[in-house]
Motif scaffolding. Structure first.
Motif, PDB file in Angstrom:
ATOM      1  N   ASP A  60       0.915  -1.220   0.009  1.00 35.48           N
ATOM      2  CA  ASP A  60      -0.056  -0.104  -0.024  1.00 35.48           C
ATOM      3  C   ASP A  60       0.769   1.252  -0.108  1.00 35.48           C
ATOM      4  O   ASP A  60       2.052   0.970   0.065  1.00 35.48           O
ATOM      5  N   GLU A  61       0.197   2.578  -0.111  1.00 36.94           N
ATOM      6  CA  GLU A  61       0.962   3.584  -0.066  1.00 36.94           C
ATOM      7  C   GLU A  61       0.343   4.306   1.013  1.00 36.94           C
ATOM      8  O   GLU A  61      -0.618   4.411   1.436  1.00 36.94           O
ATOM      9  N   THR A  62       1.334   5.384   1.686  1.00 36.43           N
ATOM     10  CA  THR A  62       1.146   6.062   2.635  1.00 36.43           C
ATOM     11  C   THR A  62       1.978   7.465   2.501  1.00 36.43           C
ATOM     12  O   THR A  62       2.914   7.626   2.285  1.00 36.43           O
ATOM     13  N   ALA A  63       1.252   8.463   3.283  1.00 38.85           N
ATOM     14  CA  ALA A  63       2.187   9.971   3.332  1.00 38.85           C
ATOM     15  C   ALA A  63       2.924  10.013   4.463  1.00 38.85           C
ATOM     16  O   ALA A  63       2.423   9.884   5.533  1.00 38.85           O
ATOM     17  N   LEU A  64       4.142  10.463   4.550  1.00 36.19           N
ATOM     18  CA  LEU A  64       4.934  10.153   5.860  1.00 36.19           C
ATOM     19  C   LEU A  64       4.955  11.772   6.151  1.00 36.19           C
ATOM     20  O   LEU A  64       4.789  12.250   7.447  1.00 36.19           O
ATOM     21  N   ILE A 115      -0.751 -11.766  -2.019  1.00 35.41           N
ATOM     22  CA  ILE A 115      -0.265 -10.432  -1.538  1.00 35.41           C
ATOM     23  C   ILE A 115      -1.600  -9.386  -2.126  1.00 35.41           C
ATOM     24  O   ILE A 115      -2.249  -9.595  -3.134  1.00 35.41           O
ATOM     25  N   THR A 116      -2.103  -8.671  -0.981  1.00 33.82           N
ATOM     26  CA  THR A 116      -3.257  -7.779  -1.188  1.00 33.82           C
ATOM     27  C   THR A 116      -2.886  -6.452  -1.467  1.00 33.82           C
ATOM     28  O   THR A 116      -1.904  -6.084  -1.054  1.00 33.82           O
ATOM     29  N   LEU A 117      -3.675  -5.756  -2.365  1.00 32.21           N
ATOM     30  CA  LEU A 117      -3.307  -4.630  -2.926  1.00 32.21           C
ATOM     31  C   LEU A 117      -4.466  -3.811  -3.555  1.00 32.21           C
ATOM     32  O   LEU A 117      -5.525  -4.391  -3.561  1.00 32.21           O
ATOM     33  N   ASP A 118      -4.315  -2.491  -3.951  1.00 29.88           N
ATOM     34  CA  ASP A 118      -5.276  -1.918  -4.486  1.00 29.88           C
ATOM     35  C   ASP A 118      -5.368  -2.059  -6.044  1.00 29.88           C
ATOM     36  O   ASP A 118      -4.678  -2.876  -6.551  1.00 29.88           O
ATOM     37  N   ARG A 140     -11.298  -5.511  -1.436  1.00 29.72           N
ATOM     38  CA  ARG A 140     -12.765  -5.303  -1.867  1.00 29.72           C
ATOM     39  C   ARG A 140     -13.180  -4.005  -1.341  1.00 29.72           C
ATOM     40  O   ARG A 140     -14.173  -3.617  -1.737  1.00 29.72           O
ATOM     41  N   PHE A 141     -12.502  -3.378  -0.072  1.00 31.09           N
ATOM     42  CA  PHE A 141     -12.900  -2.273   0.105  1.00 31.09           C
ATOM     43  C   PHE A 141     -12.652  -0.929  -0.767  1.00 31.09           C
ATOM     44  O   PHE A 141     -13.362  -0.063  -0.750  1.00 31.09           O
ATOM     45  N   HIS A 142     -11.759  -1.157  -1.540  1.00 31.21           N
ATOM     46  CA  HIS A 142     -11.357  -0.188  -2.318  1.00 31.21           C
ATOM     47  C   HIS A 142     -12.286   0.034  -3.633  1.00 31.21           C
ATOM     48  O   HIS A 142     -12.779   0.621  -3.992  1.00 31.21           O
TER      49      HIS A 142
END
Length: 328
Positions: A60-64, A115-118, A140-142
């Motif tokens: 996943d991606e996130t903002a630091l 591997i789970t991903l968007d 699924r939530f995406h």
């Protein structure tokens, strides 16, 4: 060794009459092992911990800091604790990430089963090239989030129309030197309020509505049948994920849902249906183990909480050092 209590040096400094900023620098430069950290040189670009690879990963991606995105791969088995972080990369570009991941032994990468991903193509490419034996599972939530956004988009368009209508009515009332009194529905909402206050009930399943929300929904759906149709589509998609017990059953139900979308003529929902069609293989893989990217989202929340303790990220290397010492 890093102690999480050191994360708020200003508070500690306040208790002992010491300058918090100076204490933080002292901890970073002398009391911790930060200066001798082997990965410090390339920490801003990438960090890899091959020993933390497991059969089930999330990407996943996130903002630091300052909205700068980082790609993070985590091990689900660690459950957000020590050993969770497999890799952290600055940015989302495929080539630099793959370059570093491919340096890990092929045998180690081949142990990843899932591997789970968007639905980002970059994530899919990374997973396919670097973990070739892993089944890709689209979260699924995406997928459901896209449907919810389409529903809210319809509501918002009606709300803007209601605002324009009310502004026009106020203008006409002023021209005739009359006080403007908006019409109210049986629950006391004006048309503009009805559309604004319906936002949250549309996110919920009807059996979770309060009495007021249930009453408001009846008025909303009577006034705006297209919102009711869109809401039913969202609920239908949610029910597929909740009730389908196999890939075959889910595939059949998604095909029926796809036809329902086509019949509505809603442009936004047609876009979602086409997106699902293009990603159907990885979406259907959810029904193998019912895996989601919830662990990655949960870890992102931990990072945000960790970041809040530092009151932001001023020194990226120091932040990543503490983060990886605790979670890697």
């Amino acid at each position: 060794m890093v102690d999480t209590r050191a994360s708020d040096c200003r508070t500690i400094g306040h208790f002992y009459g010491v300058n918090g900023k100076k204490l933080q620098r002292q901890y970073r430069d002398y009391l911790s092992d930060f200066k001798g950290w082997k990965q410090k040189e390339h920490a801003k670009q990438w960090l890899i911990f091959p020993e933390n690879i497991g059969p089930y990963l999330s990407i996943d991606e996130t903002a630091l800091s300052k909205g700068e995105l980082y790609t993070i791969i985590t091990n689900k088995k660690a459950k957000g604790k020590k050993g969770s972080i497999v890799a952290i990369f600055s940015g989302t570009k495929v080539e630099p990430i793959m370059e570093q991941l491919m340096k890990m032994p092929a045998k180690k990468r081949a142990t990843v089963k899932e591997i789970t991903l968007d639905m980002a193509n970059s994530m899919k490419t990374i997973a396919k090239k670097c973990f070739p034996k892993a089944i890709q599972v689209t979260d699924r939530f995406h997928v459901q989030k896209l449907a919810q956004e389409a529903l809210q988009d319809i509501r918002i368009k009606h709300r803007w129309d209601a605002i324009d209508l009310e502004n026009e009515q106020i203008k006409r009332a002023k021209e005739k030197n009359r006080a403007f009194v908006p019409n109210e529905f049986s629950n006391g909402d004006t048309r503009k309020q009805l559309l604004a206050r319906s936002r949250y009930l549309l996110y919920k399943s009807p059996n979770n509505w309060t009495q007021n929300q249930s009453e408001r929904s009846k008025i909303l759906f009577a006034q705006y049948p297209d919102i009711k149709v869109a809401f039913d589509l969202v609920q239908g998609l949610r029910n597929i994920f909740n009730t389908a017990t196999s890939i075959q059953i889910a595939y059949t139900k998604l095909a029926h849902w796809y036809k329902d979308v086509e019949n509505t003529g809603f442009r936004a929902f047609n876009t979602i249906a086409n997106t699902i069609s293009l990603n159907y293989r990885s979406i259907l893989n959810y029904f193998i183990n019912r895996s989601t990217n919830a662990s990655a989202e949960s870890f992102n929340a931990k990072i945000k909480a960790f970041r809040a303790q530092f009151r932001g990220v001023k020194n990226v290397e120091s932040f990543l050092y503490r983060l990886t010492t605790i979670f890697a």
